[in-house]
Design a protein around this motif. Structure first.
Motif, PDB file in Angstrom:
ATOM      1  N   TRP A   1       0.830  -1.205   0.000  1.00 47.50           N
ATOM      2  CA  TRP A   1       0.000   0.000   0.000  1.00 47.50           C
ATOM      3  C   TRP A   1       0.869   1.262   0.000  1.00 47.50           C
ATOM      4  CZ3 TRP A   1      -4.805   0.897  -1.233  1.00 47.50           C
ATOM      5  CH2 TRP A   1      -5.425   2.079  -0.840  1.00 47.50           C
ATOM      6  N   ALA A   2       2.024   1.175   0.666  1.00 49.93           N
ATOM      7  CA  ALA A   2       2.935   2.328   0.687  1.00 49.93           C
ATOM      8  C   ALA A   2       3.459   2.626  -0.718  1.00 49.93           C
ATOM      9  CB  ALA A   2       4.100   2.071   1.638  1.00 49.93           C
ATOM     10  N   GLY A   3       3.812   1.558  -1.452  1.00 47.01           N
ATOM     11  CA  GLY A   3       4.268   1.747  -2.829  1.00 47.01           C
ATOM     12  C   GLY A   3       3.193   2.355  -3.706  1.00 47.01           C
ATOM     13  N   LEU A   4       1.952   1.932  -3.490  1.00 48.47           N
ATOM     14  CA  LEU A   4       0.842   2.486  -4.258  1.00 48.47           C
ATOM     15  C   LEU A   4       0.660   3.971  -3.955  1.00 48.47           C
ATOM     16  CD1 LEU A   4      -1.575   2.093  -6.139  1.00 48.47           C
ATOM     17  CD2 LEU A   4      -2.936   1.416  -4.144  1.00 48.47           C
ATOM     18  N   LEU A   5       0.768   4.347  -2.684  1.00 49.68           N
ATOM     19  CA  LEU A   5       0.631   5.756  -2.300  1.00 49.68           C
ATOM     20  C   LEU A   5       1.731   6.610  -2.916  1.00 49.68           C
ATOM     21  CD1 LEU A   5      -0.343   5.496   1.494  1.00 49.68           C
ATOM     22  CD2 LEU A   5      -1.824   6.169  -0.410  1.00 49.68           C
ATOM     23  N   VAL A   6       2.954   6.080  -2.913  1.00 50.08           N
ATOM     24  CA  VAL A   6       4.070   6.807  -3.523  1.00 50.08           C
ATOM     25  C   VAL A   6       3.826   6.994  -5.013  1.00 50.08           C
ATOM     26  CG1 VAL A   6       6.517   6.710  -4.094  1.00 50.08           C
ATOM     27  CG2 VAL A   6       5.756   6.083  -1.790  1.00 50.08           C
ATOM     28  N   ALA A   7       3.355   5.937  -5.681  1.00 51.00           N
ATOM     29  CA  ALA A   7       3.081   6.011  -7.115  1.00 51.00           C
ATOM     30  C   ALA A   7       1.994   7.052  -7.405  1.00 51.00           C
ATOM     31  CB  ALA A   7       2.660   4.646  -7.647  1.00 51.00           C
ATOM     32  N   ILE A   8       0.961   7.063  -6.592  1.00 55.24           N
ATOM     33  CA  ILE A   8      -0.112   8.047  -6.769  1.00 55.24           C
ATOM     34  C   ILE A   8       0.431   9.463  -6.566  1.00 55.24           C
ATOM     35  CG2 ILE A   8      -2.280   8.924  -5.802  1.00 55.24           C
ATOM     36  CD1 ILE A   8      -3.013   6.021  -5.149  1.00 55.24           C
ATOM     37  N   GLY A   9       1.282   9.623  -5.549  1.00 56.34           N
ATOM     38  CA  GLY A   9       1.869  10.940  -5.287  1.00 56.34           C
ATOM     39  C   GLY A   9       2.711  11.430  -6.453  1.00 56.34           C
ATOM     40  N   ILE A  10       3.460  10.527  -7.079  1.00 49.59           N
ATOM     41  CA  ILE A  10       4.293  10.902  -8.228  1.00 49.59           C
ATOM     42  C   ILE A  10       3.422  11.318  -9.402  1.00 49.59           C
ATOM     43  CG2 ILE A  10       5.903  10.009  -9.956  1.00 49.59           C
ATOM     44  CD1 ILE A  10       7.100   8.251  -7.726  1.00 49.59           C
ATOM     45  N   VAL A  11       2.371  10.540  -9.673  1.00 50.55           N
ATOM     46  CA  VAL A  11       1.468  10.872 -10.786  1.00 50.55           C
ATOM     47  C   VAL A  11       0.782  12.211 -10.541  1.00 50.55           C
ATOM     48  CG1 VAL A  11      -0.632  10.184 -12.007  1.00 50.55           C
ATOM     49  CG2 VAL A  11       1.093   8.471 -11.443  1.00 50.55           C
ATOM     50  N   VAL A  12       0.329  12.440  -9.319  1.00 50.51           N
ATOM     51  CA  VAL A  12      -0.323  13.715  -8.990  1.00 50.51           C
ATOM     52  C   VAL A  12       0.641  14.878  -9.208  1.00 50.51           C
ATOM     53  CG1 VAL A  12      -1.249  15.114  -7.085  1.00 50.51           C
ATOM     54  CG2 VAL A  12      -2.012  12.752  -7.387  1.00 50.51           C
TER      55      VAL A  12
END
Length: 229
Positions: A132-143
């Motif tokens: 879930w942490a990796g997913l949050l980081v990925a979302i943050g990068i895309v945003v």
């Protein structure tokens, strides 16, 4: 008389004059970035680097959105001619034209990034799987990449906010060179902040705006050709 008039016309067009005009424009834009972000910059420098202050960091960053937008506008419309230099006027014009539009883009992204930051800062207490942490980081990068595109578009074009949002998302995939360049700029900014402080990054605001503008040139050209013709 004609020779004198010709010399007058060409004054300020040489390489040295163009270089001086470029440096002068960067310095003026930098000073205006610092001036317009001062209400957030001062408390930001006083805040302790604690996870509980993440929402305050985001609040302090609110003035940065319109300031960066104005800087992009001023740098896009800069002149290389020493006799035609008006960077302050261009900055204030961009600030006035794009103030509300940039905030419509900037503030929601700050909210998203704040929520992601708080989730990651308190990840251990959440009791969720590690992926879930990796997913949050990925979302943050895309945003963040979307924000870079959207800020450039809203600074240079007159589109509706919903159209800016769609174009910013579309061009993440359509212009991979722009996306990669902005990602490198993001990493560089993060590393510089971690190695020094927010103050050093703020002092290089006009340089970062210029790099963002240069890396976004393919996207700007495509939007100009396809959506403003």
């Amino acid at each position: 008389m004609s020779e004198l008039a010709g010399a007058k016309r060409h004054f300020g067009n040489g390489p040295l004059s163009q270089g001086a005009a470029f440096i002068y424009t960067l310095l003026v834009v930098e000073l205006l970035i610092l001036l317009t972000t001062l209400p957030g910059l001062v408390p930001l420098l006083l805040l302790a680097a604690d996870r509980s202050n993440i929402p305050l960091f985001a609040a302090c960053a609110i003035p940065l959105g319109p300031a960066l937008s104005a800087a992009l506008y001023a740098l896009r419309n800069r002149s290389d001619d020493l006799t035609e230099l008006h960077p302050a006027a261009a900055f204030w014009r961009g600030y006035r034209l794009n103030f509300l539009g940039s905030l419509r883009i900037w503030v929601p992204c700050l909210v998203w990034l704040t929520l992601i930051g708080m989730s990651l800062a308190n990840f251990g207490a959440a009791g969720v799987p590690g992926w879930w942490a990796g997913l949050l980081v990925a979302i943050g990068i895309v945003v963040t990449l979307w924000l870079g595109n959207a800020l450039v578009i809203t600074s240079l074009f007159s589109f509706r906010t919903i159209d800016i949002a769609r174009l910013a998302l579309l061009f993440i995939a359509r212009t991979p060179g722009v996306t990669l360049g902005n990602a490198c700029l993001l990493v560089l900014t993060g590393l510089l902040t971690a190695a020094t402080s927010e103050a050093v990054v703020a002092l290089l605001g006009s340089v970062f705006a210029l790099v963002l503008l240069l890396t976004s040139r393919p996207m700007i050209n495509k939007i100009t050709e396809e959506f403003t013709a």
